[in-house]
Design an enzyme around this catalytic site. Sequence first.
Site, mmCIF file in Angstrom:
data_model
loop_
_atom_site.group_PDB
_atom_site.id
_atom_site.type_symbol
_atom_site.label_atom_id
_atom_site.label_comp_id
_atom_site.label_asym_id
_atom_site.label_seq_id
_atom_site.Cartn_x
_atom_site.Cartn_y
_atom_site.Cartn_z
ATOM 1 N N ASN A 188 54.853 -55.035 10.340
ATOM 2 C CA ASN A 188 54.727 -56.194 11.221
ATOM 3 C C ASN A 188 53.748 -57.217 10.666
ATOM 4 O OD1 ASN A 188 56.559 -55.599 13.285
ATOM 5 N ND2 ASN A 188 55.119 -54.240 14.317
ATOM 6 N N ASP A 215 61.297 -55.650 14.248
ATOM 7 C CA ASP A 215 62.367 -55.315 15.196
ATOM 8 C C ASP A 215 63.647 -54.936 14.470
ATOM 9 O OD1 ASP A 215 60.680 -55.819 17.285
ATOM 10 O OD2 ASP A 215 61.491 -57.800 17.753
ATOM 11 N N HIS A 225 57.024 -59.803 13.093
ATOM 12 C CA HIS A 225 57.558 -58.927 14.131
ATOM 13 C C HIS A 225 59.087 -58.956 14.182
ATOM 14 C CE1 HIS A 225 53.777 -57.659 15.999
ATOM 15 N NE2 HIS A 225 53.328 -58.866 15.714
ATOM 16 N N ASP A 276 58.948 -40.823 13.147
ATOM 17 C CA ASP A 276 58.034 -41.954 13.276
ATOM 18 C C ASP A 276 58.074 -42.767 11.986
ATOM 19 O OD1 ASP A 276 55.646 -42.929 15.124
ATOM 20 O OD2 ASP A 276 55.026 -43.145 13.036
ATOM 21 N N GLU A 306 57.470 -47.387 17.347
ATOM 22 C CA GLU A 306 58.231 -46.979 16.163
ATOM 23 C C GLU A 306 58.596 -45.503 16.207
ATOM 24 O OE1 GLU A 306 53.803 -46.788 14.986
ATOM 25 O OE2 GLU A 306 55.115 -47.884 16.337
#
Length: 361
Positions: free
Chosen positions: A247, A256, A252, A239, A282
Amino acid sequence: QALARAREYGRKTLALARRAPDAYRQIVTQGNVAEVLVLAGEQARAEAMLAESIARAAAAGFRAVELRNRHSLAELRMARGLHEEALQMLHAVLDDLQRGGDQETTRMRVHSALYRTYKALGRFEPALAHCEAYYAIEMQRAAMQTQAQARLMVNRLDMEQALQMADQALMDAARQRVKARQLEAEKRELEARSRALHRDAHEDALTGLHNRRRVDLELPRLLDEARQHGRPLQLAVLDVDRFKQVNDRHGHAVGDEVLRQVARILRERLRAKDLAARMGGEEFLAVLVDTPDDTGRDICERLREAVQSHDWAQVSPGLQVTMSVGVARAAEGDDAATLLQRADAALYRAKREGRNRVCVD
């Protein structure tokens, strides 16, 4: 113009057929006129004529005419957008054709109609099957036609006719080759679209890794294989730490790209036999096949260090990314859900103990 001429011929022919006491001629002519009306878009008149022709052919025992007109009626359903109803009618005609009789032309027309209907519905596997069935009959007919033409060629008493048939055969063969190439191209397109659908169903669109659906299919199988062969198997849940902050601070688009870079690190550092997937958000997952305890922890430590030491500044100035990992070894009696829960518990412990670390269940 061709349809207009056909309708006029049909009107005259039908009038002549009705004067003669020949039920077969009347029924055939009526079905032909109905086909013209279908092409002309006069669906209501066409349906009424086809229904009458089918009923009369069935009553008189003209099976070939009945089946051809039932196919035409199914084509009419397709033209109206009633694809599911058309499918039922076409399959019923195909079943009746398979019970006997030499009606290749009608079978080809039914396979062609089924191919177009399934394709319109986006059901590519049955569409491909009927495309191939049509192609097989077409090739068989071409072979039979070639044999017939060869027999004519050796008949010296009918040489002139044989030469004419040979010329016709060349033209027919050229048309067959064109049609065969078209069918082959459509077959390749359907196969490619089927592969794309399978890939989309099992691949994460953002990272290119496997998705959760693929994990649900593969993890039970890998567990069974490990038990059968007495080999160790470990499951790691990974994770990205504080991903929401990434973010919020960098946007964002940067988030990504972080997920894509983490996925690339996993692909480059895991073995081909291991399974790497993005579970959502994530969170990632790695199934380490045939991997002892110490080796599994070492692999996860190297993954964690690779993420920490990655040049994240090239993605966004000031960006730093770390990752927490929870690892669980498959134990006797574990199923996929139990093993995943244990790995999740180890991940939560890693988060509680400060993140950017590997914890083993």
